[in-house]
Design a protein around this motif. Structure first.
Motif, mmCIF file in Angstrom:
data_model
loop_
_atom_site.group_PDB
_atom_site.id
_atom_site.type_symbol
_atom_site.label_atom_id
_atom_site.label_comp_id
_atom_site.label_asym_id
_atom_site.label_seq_id
_atom_site.Cartn_x
_atom_site.Cartn_y
_atom_site.Cartn_z
ATOM 1 N N SER A 69 0.847 -1.190 0.000
ATOM 2 C CA SER A 69 0.000 0.000 0.000
ATOM 3 C C SER A 69 0.883 1.241 0.000
ATOM 4 O O SER A 69 2.097 1.152 0.181
ATOM 5 N N TYR A 77 2.436 4.784 1.387
ATOM 6 C CA TYR A 77 2.818 5.368 2.667
ATOM 7 C C TYR A 77 2.696 6.882 2.552
ATOM 8 O O TYR A 77 3.076 7.459 1.542
ATOM 9 N N TYR A 78 2.176 7.482 3.583
ATOM 10 C CA TYR A 78 1.944 8.920 3.604
ATOM 11 C C TYR A 78 2.885 9.555 4.628
ATOM 12 O O TYR A 78 2.820 9.254 5.818
ATOM 13 N N GLU A 138 5.230 9.864 9.759
ATOM 14 C CA GLU A 138 4.606 8.793 8.980
ATOM 15 C C GLU A 138 3.167 8.692 9.468
ATOM 16 O O GLU A 138 2.918 8.475 10.651
ATOM 17 N N ASN A 182 0.759 6.556 8.331
ATOM 18 C CA ASN A 182 0.242 5.187 8.358
ATOM 19 C C ASN A 182 0.441 4.613 9.758
ATOM 20 O O ASN A 182 1.391 4.989 10.433
ATOM 21 N N PRO A 183 -0.364 3.704 10.200
ATOM 22 C CA PRO A 183 -1.484 3.087 9.499
ATOM 23 C C PRO A 183 -2.823 3.757 9.773
ATOM 24 O O PRO A 183 -3.849 3.319 9.258
ATOM 25 N N TYR A 184 -2.822 4.814 10.599
ATOM 26 C CA TYR A 184 -4.095 5.394 11.043
ATOM 27 C C TYR A 184 -4.542 6.552 10.168
ATOM 28 O O TYR A 184 -4.878 7.623 10.647
ATOM 29 N N GLU A 215 -6.947 7.652 6.673
ATOM 30 C CA GLU A 215 -7.963 7.296 5.686
ATOM 31 C C GLU A 215 -7.864 8.293 4.540
ATOM 32 O O GLU A 215 -7.822 9.501 4.763
#
Length: 142
Positions: free
Chosen positions: A27, A29-30, A107, A109-111, A113
């Protein structure tokens, strides 16, 4: 209009330019650059600087540029565990004694949307983000 509310609206409207999307194996990564401004965050001294260089910084959600509707008060920026603590200890000390903004890389991710990809519109699903880490250490680049 309340100055804090105005700042929040302006930052929420423009934050996407500061977020970098890096493709991952499974996926995206932001990552984002963020300035921790003295008076707009606090280091969680009760948590302290723990084994593996773990520590937390609390940012009132009104100052954080990404909406977090499920959070009541703070966004918690967490430093993950790693074997190398030197770089993380220097950042921790800088945050404790800062009189100027401290630039960091986060970072999301993962929280996170993704509400829209174009233009990028994000929302936190929980009250946590992380200092970016790579190869087991804090990584201060996008």
């Amino acid at each position: 209009m309340n100055v804090l509310l105005l700042a929040m609206l302006l930052s929420n409207a423009t934050f996407a330019a500061d977020v970098t999307v890096n493709p991952g194996k499974y996926s995206d990564y932001y990552h984002m650059s963020y300035s921790l401004v003295p008076g707009e965050y606090q280091v969680n001294k009760a948590y302290g600087f723990n084994d593996g260089g773990q520590f937390e910084v609390l940012v009132p959600k009104a100052y954080f540029p990404i909406p977090a509707p499920n959070c009541r008060k703070n966004i918690i920026i967490r430093m993950p565990w790693s074997a190398n603590e030197e770089k993380k200890r220097a950042l921790y000390q800088a945050l404790l004694s800062a009189s100027e903004p401290v630039p960091v890389t986060l970072e999301l991710n993962p929280y996170i949307e993704v509400l829209h990809k174009q233009p990028l519109d994000l929302e936190l699903t929980y009250c946590n983000v992380f200092f970016r880490h790579r190869n087991g250490d804090y990584y201060d680049r996008l």
